[in-house]
Structures are given as structure tokens and as C-alpha cells.
Design an enzyme around this catalytic site. Structure first.
Site, PDB file in Angstrom:
ATOM      1  N   PRO A 242      18.657 -45.679 117.557  1.00  0.00           N
ATOM      2  CA  PRO A 242      19.147 -46.282 116.312  1.00  0.00           C
ATOM      3  C   PRO A 242      20.638 -46.561 116.384  1.00  0.00           C
ATOM      4  CG  PRO A 242      17.834 -44.297 115.888  1.00  0.00           C
ATOM      5  CD  PRO A 242      18.094 -44.336 117.360  1.00  0.00           C
ATOM      6  N   THR A 245      24.201 -43.850 117.100  1.00  0.00           N
ATOM      7  CA  THR A 245      23.867 -42.588 117.761  1.00  0.00           C
ATOM      8  C   THR A 245      24.733 -42.303 118.978  1.00  0.00           C
ATOM      9  OG1 THR A 245      22.096 -43.772 118.919  1.00  0.00           O
ATOM     10  CG2 THR A 245      21.485 -42.535 116.947  1.00  0.00           C
ATOM     11  N   GLY A 246      25.578 -43.241 119.393  1.00  0.00           N
ATOM     12  CA  GLY A 246      26.527 -42.955 120.465  1.00  0.00           C
ATOM     13  C   GLY A 246      26.227 -43.632 121.779  1.00  0.00           C
ATOM     14  N   THR A 248      27.171 -46.716 122.906  1.00  0.00           N
ATOM     15  CA  THR A 248      28.397 -47.313 123.456  1.00  0.00           C
ATOM     16  C   THR A 248      29.416 -46.241 123.806  1.00  0.00           C
ATOM     17  OG1 THR A 248      27.974 -49.263 122.084  1.00  0.00           O
ATOM     18  CG2 THR A 248      30.171 -49.045 123.022  1.00  0.00           C
ATOM     19  N   GLU A 464      16.472 -37.486  86.495  1.00  0.00           N
ATOM     20  CA  GLU A 464      16.804 -36.701  87.685  1.00  0.00           C
ATOM     21  C   GLU A 464      16.256 -35.283  87.576  1.00  0.00           C
ATOM     22  OE1 GLU A 464      17.865 -38.163  90.194  1.00  0.00           O
ATOM     23  OE2 GLU A 464      18.381 -40.049  89.210  1.00  0.00           O
TER      24      GLU A 464
END
Length: 756
Positions: A242, A245-246, A248, A464
Site C-alpha cells: 500500500p 509503507t516505505g 521508496t 455517537e
């Protein structure tokens, strides 16, 4: 012995040193002018600019060297008739007459000189000829039109020059402003070991991917370690996962650690508007990389060029497909001896061409997923380095509160916390700043300018509160960690339901609970106000998506069965991402719709029943929200300590006729170890006497749910009746219908229900 000042040196070296120093001084005008001229000559606009200047010079020269001035036709004829003309020359075709006068012709204060010309139209040709004959000229000449070489050259070269300048400009735009012929060259950026920016120590939370890439580095640093065993260096490594996520970041770490030239390029940099440019750039990139002893090529977003072939309108002539074909050849073609390792990153591995993914090209395909709790803690520590963090901040707890966050999300959390602290003129980042930063990343900034009236605040509080109360009463839902009615992003309020641990799969009972508390907000509005609002639209959408997936994807419907309905995504133009094709009949579609409707109705009924049984707690929760606007986990637990929980759900079988069994699963080794520890710590017990099994209990019918007895008011009786007055009597509602499989989109890392 020295030489007196002002006298020349005997060997003549002194003046030479002065001249050399003067020539080497970078501040001298001579050196500056040389640098300027060199920069000007190497500029991409020098030659077209010079050509334009030359052409303008020719035009100006031809304009200013005009031999005569023009006068009116009547004036020229009058000069001929008055015998003021010395000689004349008629240019046939131009219908122009050049006159050389005996004296200067003056018109007012304007002196035209002795050379003038005039033009005539064809009907007046006879009149001009008669004036010539009667003018008593010394010389008279008829001359055909002769175009000058300069004029012909200008008329020929000017269109060519304009077209050349336009072509130069377009090529400069395509090529990023560089020279014309460089647009087919590679756009890759080359990094060497002298410029490391990111190291493996800066990457956390993706240990498996890090280990694989560290092995690639070892391949390049110590190839003998692997080649002595017959191992071959992998040709390519594909990182997929996805966004955020790191992927690159891992490539940057490889660039900092590899010790070999590292080429970085984006997949979109290959393909341009001109045919063949992409393939040419691929060839140039690998040619440059192969010139090094060893090199790494990183292609980011490779799906831009590596999509499946044969899809779309272009067919085999598609420029992108030509680029992909060249990439396939370079990675593993006829020339197999390559010292280049290709690392690619994408978040769409499903659309890549199979030929690109086969062994020999991308030998390793590494998934980079969102980090687990331990990985999130490590990532937070990496991004907290260099920031003043308060001693009270527990990054392990922050990691626990951020399930599903990617590395980019966590980096954004720490950065937002630092920005919020700076906005408040603080010196250290505390828990308050980090908590607000998490909310900003999840739901957007707080909308302090959105002011709701008291009725809308009350509707939001009950909405809520309905979500939270239903989640707390169910047996398979995660704990409620936060409730707020402060508008944030597009939501008027939200409820956080966060699991204690990371989850990688979701059970059917958990999906049913997710659908039930998603419908809790709508049920609370119906019970309290008898007039539901549009705030439940997002909840209904989530519950519907969950129910549909339970029926069509997860096989959790006894009516439909364990069948996957709906085909894979079609690939009309983009190699994937199209609408899902329906591959089942209309009768089955009607059953699917009926099952989805039944699941949603059951979830709605279950939420309704829970809120009726716990109306006093719902009122107490709504009052606390109206008073404090935001409730945290400890405050919520105090309010929910007396919640009447729902019983455990019944066992479910996909087919009622299958044989039922109650044999429990085996205990895991860790569970057996814990039991052994407890038995060793516990004191020895007296032997027990076996007891005969009891007779099976008779099933007693359960009475319908009765309305709750009136309760004491939470505040004085003059307050709003929906909050302060005793719980009202409500008619009996039937129990939920027969248990059906239901769905909710599996939220493995927590859930958030919004009203907006």
C-alpha cells in the site's frame, strides 16, 4: 640580494608573475567576460538566438539601404512634366519608377533628396510612358524585376528559421530544457556512495524487506560468498504494498548502503509523446548502468510502464508497450551477462505484465505491508529522534493507539505533533499534542468554526453514544477508546473502536458485531428522537459493504453458500480497475439482495434491542458528551461498567443439515505452558469425589423483553427531557429474527464510525 622597488628583475620573471597572477585572478573583468561568453555559447538558446539576430540584421540592412524615397504618383508625373528629372528607370512587373532628379525635391520642410520613386497602376501605364517621352531625360531604361540575393535568402530562410526555433522549443520542453537531441536520453538520477542520505538504520517496521535488500547489498559487496556455492545474483527485486509503507524509503536506504552507482527514475519518465522515446531511454539507461562494474537501477511506480500488454486501444503499437518490451529485453534478453540489479516499487502488482514478474527478471517479490505494533513503535522512535519529547510520552502506547497506520502516517503524526507544539509556543511535545495529531491524521483538523445548535449537538451525542454503547455490549467487538462530538473534517463526531492487538483476519461473529454497532447511531436516533437524520449515511454504507462481502466474497451466507460471486476486475483501458463483471443469474442476484437486506435488518434490530436494554446508560453517556464533548477510554469504561451485555452468539454452520460437533480445538503449546506454570504455583488440592452427571436441563421459553423500570433523573427535572428525565416506557420490541450470516467490511486494525 634583493632588487630595488621599481626596477626590472634581471631575469625578467617578475613581470611574468604579475601577468600570471592577473590572469588567474577570478575577479578580473577579463576572466568574468570569458566565463560569461563560455556560458553564453553553451546555452541551449545560443544558436537559435544568433540565427534570429542575423536574420534581423539582414532585414534591417535591406530596410535601411533603400536607395530612394517614395512619392505620390501625381508628384512623380508632375516632376516628369516639369522637366526636373535627369534620368528614369521603369521596373516592369513591379510597376515602379525610379527617378534621379536634377535638384533635391522638397515638400515643406522635408527634403526627399535627388532619388525618389513612385508606383502606378496598370491603367495609368500609357500616361507614365507619355510623361517619360516628354520629359527630355538624359537616360531612360526599362528593366525587368530582379530579386536580390539577400531578399531571396531572407524569404527562403525565414520560414525555416521559424520552424527550427519552434522545434527547438518543443524539444527543450520535452527534454526538460536541455539540448534538442537529449530528449531520447535517460532521465535517471545517478547517486554514488559519496552522497548517502538514508541508511538501513533509518528504516524500521519492515524487517523482512530490509533483510532481503541487505542480502542484495551483500551480493554486490561479497559476490564470492554466493558464487562459490553456485548462486546467481538476482536480476530484480519488486517491492509492492500500500502507499506510504516505505517502498521508496527502502530504495533510498539501498542507495546509501550499496557502495555502487545507484540510478533512480520514475516509470512515467520513460514514456513521452514521441514514438520510440521510451524504448530509447530504456536502452540509454541500461547502457550507462552496464558501463559501471556493478550498478543498481531503481524504477519507482513501475506500473506506469509495466502494465499488462494487449489491453486497451493501442494494441501492439502502443508506445508504452514498446517501452515495456525494451525493458524486458534489457532485464533478461539475449545478452544475459549483466551486472545491473533492478529494484522496482509499485502499489499495483496485479496489473503488471506476467513477463515482467517471471523469475529471471524480478526474481524476488517482497510485500511491504503496514507495520505491526512493534514495528510502529520502532518507526515512532526513528521519527522522534531529534525532537524534544516529554518524559510522560509512551511511544509504545502511541503505537497501540495507531493500528493500521503506515510509516508515512506515523511520520505525519510526529510532524503534526511538533507543529502543534510550536503553534502553542511549547518547548516539548507532550501527550496532548500527540493525541491531537493522531486525530488530525485519522479524521482531519478540528472544525472550530462549525458551530452547531443545541439540538444538533444532542442528536450527535446520542448518535455517537449509540455506536459506543452497542460496541460495548457485544462480545466480539474491540474496546471503545474515544468518543467525541467535536466536528472534525467532514464528520460531526466520531467513535473510535480500537483492538488491543493487531488483527490479520476477521471472524464471522466479529463482522456481525461490526455491522451492529455501525447501525447503533441510527437506532439511537430512532429511539430517542423518533426522527432519524442524514448523519447515518456513512454508517449504512459501511454496513452494506460488509454485508455484501459476507454474502458474495466470504461465503458466510447459508442461503448462497460458500460461493464466490462476481468476477475479477475487468481491464478495459488501464490494465485493471474496471467495474466488476457479474457472472451469475438474475435469480441469484435477487437472493443476494435479499440476504444483504436480512443481514442489515438483523444488525439494526440487534442494535435497537441493546439500546432499549441500556437506555439509562445511553442517557448518561449522552449527558457526559454534551458536558465534556470528548470522552477518553477511562471515562468511557466508568460509564459502561454496568452495561448489560448480549449473550454469546450461537455456533454457525454454512449448511444446517451438517452434523454438529462441540469438540474444542487443541491447546497451543503456549497455552499448555501457562497452565503448567499455574498448576505448579497453585497449592495441592484434596482429591475430589466423582459426581454423577446431571440430567439434561429442560429448555424454558424466554419471556419477551420487558421495558426497563423508571429511574431517577440524572439532573433536575427542569432539564431537557431526553437527557434529564427518567427513562421513558417503550413498547416491547421483538427479539432479532433467526440468526443469519451478516457482514461488515473486515476492519482488521480498528474501526471508526462517523456522523457527518
Amino acid at each position: 640580494m634583493g632588487v630595488p622597488a621599481g626596477m626590472p628583475h634581471p631575469n625578467g620573471l617578475q613581470p611574468q608573475r604579475k601577468d600570471k597572477a592577473l590572469a588567474q585572478n577570478p575577479n578580473t573583468p577579463q576572466k568574468g567576460s570569458e566565463a560569461f561568453l563560455k556560458k553564453l555559447i553553451h546555452s541551449s538558446w545560443f544558436f537559435p538566438g544568433a540565427a534570429i539576430v542575423v536574420m534581423l540584421g539582414f532585414l534591417m540592412a535591406s530596410f535601411f539601404t533603400q536607395p530612394s524615397r517614395q512619392v505620390d504618383t501625381n508628384v512623380g508625373l508632375q516632376l516628369l512634366n516639369d522637366h526636373q528629372v535627369k534620368s528614369a528607370k521603369i521596373y516592369d512587373g513591379d510597376q515602379r519608377v525610379e527617378l534621379q532628379l536634377k535638384d533635391d525635391y522638397k515638400k515643406g520642410n522635408d527634403n526627399y533628396g535627388k532619388s525618389v520613386r513612385f508606383y502606378y497602376v496598370q491603367p495609368r501605364g500609357d500616361e507614365v510612358a507619355k510623361a517619360m517621352e516628354s520629359a527630355e531625360l538624359e537616360s531612360y531604361t526599362d528593366q525587368p524585376v530582379e530579386h536580390s540575393f539577400l531578399g531571396s535568402l531572407v524569404s527562403l530562410l525565414l520560414p525555416i528559421l521559424l520552424f527550427g526555433v519552434l522545434f527547438w522549443f518543443l524539444m527543450g520542453r520535452v527534454g526538460g530544457g536541455s539540448s534538442v537531441m537529449s530528449f531520447s536520453k535517460s532521465r535517471a538520477k545517478k547517486f554514488t556512495k559519496d552522497k548517502p542520505e538514508v541508511r538501513f538504520s533509518d528504516v524500521a517496521g519492515v524487517d523482512e524487506a530490509l533483510a532481503e535488500l541487505e542480502e542484495v547489498r551483500e551480493f554486490l559487496a561479497e559476490p564470492e560468498k554466493f558464487t562459490r556455492l553456485g548462486a546467481k545474483i538476482p536480476k530484480g527485486v519488486l517491492l509492492y504494498g500500500p502507499p506510504g509503507t516505505g517502498k521508496t524509503l527502502l530504495a533510498k536506504a539501498v542507495a546509501g548502503e550499496a557502495g555502487v552507482p545507484f540510478y533512480s527514475i520514475s516509470g512515467s519518465d520513460f514514456v513521452e509523446m514521441f514514438v520510440g522515446v521510451g524504448a530509447s531511454r530504456v536502452r540509454d539507461l541500461f547502457k550507462e548502468a552496464k558501463s559501471d562494474p556493478a550498478a543498481i537501477v531503481f524504477v519507482d511506480e513501475i506500473d506506469a510502464v509495466g502494465r499488462r500488454r494487449g489491453v486497451g486501444m493501442g494494441g501492439g503499437n502502443d508506445e508504452r508497450e514498446q517501452t515495456l518490451n525494451q525493458l524486458l529485453v534489457e532485464m533478461d534478453g539475449f545478452d544475459g551477462n549483466s551486472n545491473v540489479i533492478v529494484i522496482a516499487a509499485t502499489n499495483r502488482p496485479d496489473v503488471l505484465d506476467p513477463a515482467l514478474l517471471r523469475p529471471g527478471r524480478f526474481d524476488r517479490q517482497i510485500g511491504v505491508d503496514a507495520p505491526d505494533m512493534q514495528g510502529r513503535e520502532h518507526i515512532l522512535r526513528v521519527h522522534a529522534a531529534g525532537k524534544p519529547i516529554a518524559n510522560t510520552v509512551d511511544l509504545a502506547q502511541v503505537a497501540k493507539r495507531t493500528p493500521g497506520f503506515t510509516g508515512a502516517d506515523l511520520a505525519n503524526v510526529m510532524n503534526e505533533a511538533a507543529l502543534l507544539t510550536a503553534r502553542d509556543n511549547g518547548n516539548v511535545i507532550d501527550d496532548r499534542a500527540i493525541d491531537e495529531a493522531i486525530d488530525r491524521v485519522m479524521a482531519g483538523p478540528q472544525r472550530s468554526s462549525r458551530i452547531m445548535n443545541e439540538h444538533e449537538r444532542k442528536v450527535t451525542a446520542y448518535h455517537e453514544g449509540g455506536h459506543a454503547l452497542v460496541a460495548a455490549a457485544l462480545r466480539n467487538s474491540a474496546p471503545v477508546t474515544k468518543i467525541t462530538i467535536l466536528p472534525r473534517g467532514r464528520a460531526l463526531g466520531y467513535t473510535m473502536v480500537m483492538p488491543q492487538d493487531d488483527k490479520y483476519s476477521t471472524t464471522r461473529h466479529e463482522l456481525l458485531d461490526q455491522m451492529a454497532y455501525a447501525m447503533g447511531g441510527r437506532a439511537a436516533e430512532e429511539i430517542v428522537f423518533h426522527d432519524p437524520s442524514t448523519g447515518a449515511s456513512n454508517d449504512i454504507q459501511k454496513a452494506t459493504d460488509t454485508a455484501r462481502k459476507m454474502v458474495t466474497d466470504y461465503g458466510m451466507s447459508a442461503v448462497i453458500g460458500s460461493v464466490k460471486l462476481g468476477g475479477e476486475d475487468t481491464e478495459p483501458f488501464l490494465g485493471g480497475g474496471g467495474a466488476s463483471a457479474r457472472n451469475y443469474s438474475d435469480a441469484t442476484a435477487a437472493k443476494v439482495d435479499a440476504e444483504i437486506r436480512a443481514l442489515l435488518e438483523q444488525a439494526h434490530d440487534e442494535a435497537f434491542q441493546i439500546l432499549l436494554e441500556n437506555r439509562d446508560i445511553l442517557d448518561r453517556l449522552a449527558f457526559a458528551l454534551l458536558e465534556k464533548e470528548t470522552l477518553l477510554e477511562n471515562e468511557i469504561a466508568e460509564i459502561f461498567k454496568d452495561v448489560r451485555k448480549r449473550p454469546e452468539r450461537e455456533h454457525w454452520y454454512s449448511k444446517p443439515t451438517r452434523e454438529r460437533t462441540d469438540i474444542p480445538p487443541v491447546k497451543a503449546p503456549s497455552e499448555l505452558a501457562k497452565e503448567a506454570e499455574k498448576s505448579e504455583e497453585a497449592p495441592a488440592e484434596a482429591p475430589t469425589v466423582p459426581v454423577a452427571p446431571a440430567a439434561p436441563a429442560q429448555q424454558v421459553p424466554v419471556a419477551p423483553t420487558q421495558p426497563l423500570p423508571p429511574q431517577a433523573p440524572l439532573t433536575d427535572p427542569d432539564a431537557d427531557p431526553t437527557v434529564a428525565m427518567p427513562t421513558q416506557q417503550y413498547p416491547n420490541y421483538p427479539a432479532p429474527p433467526e440468526h443469519r450470516p451478516e457482514n461488515g467490511t473486515p476492519n482488521q486494525n480498528g474501526a471508526e464510525n462517523e456522523r457527518g
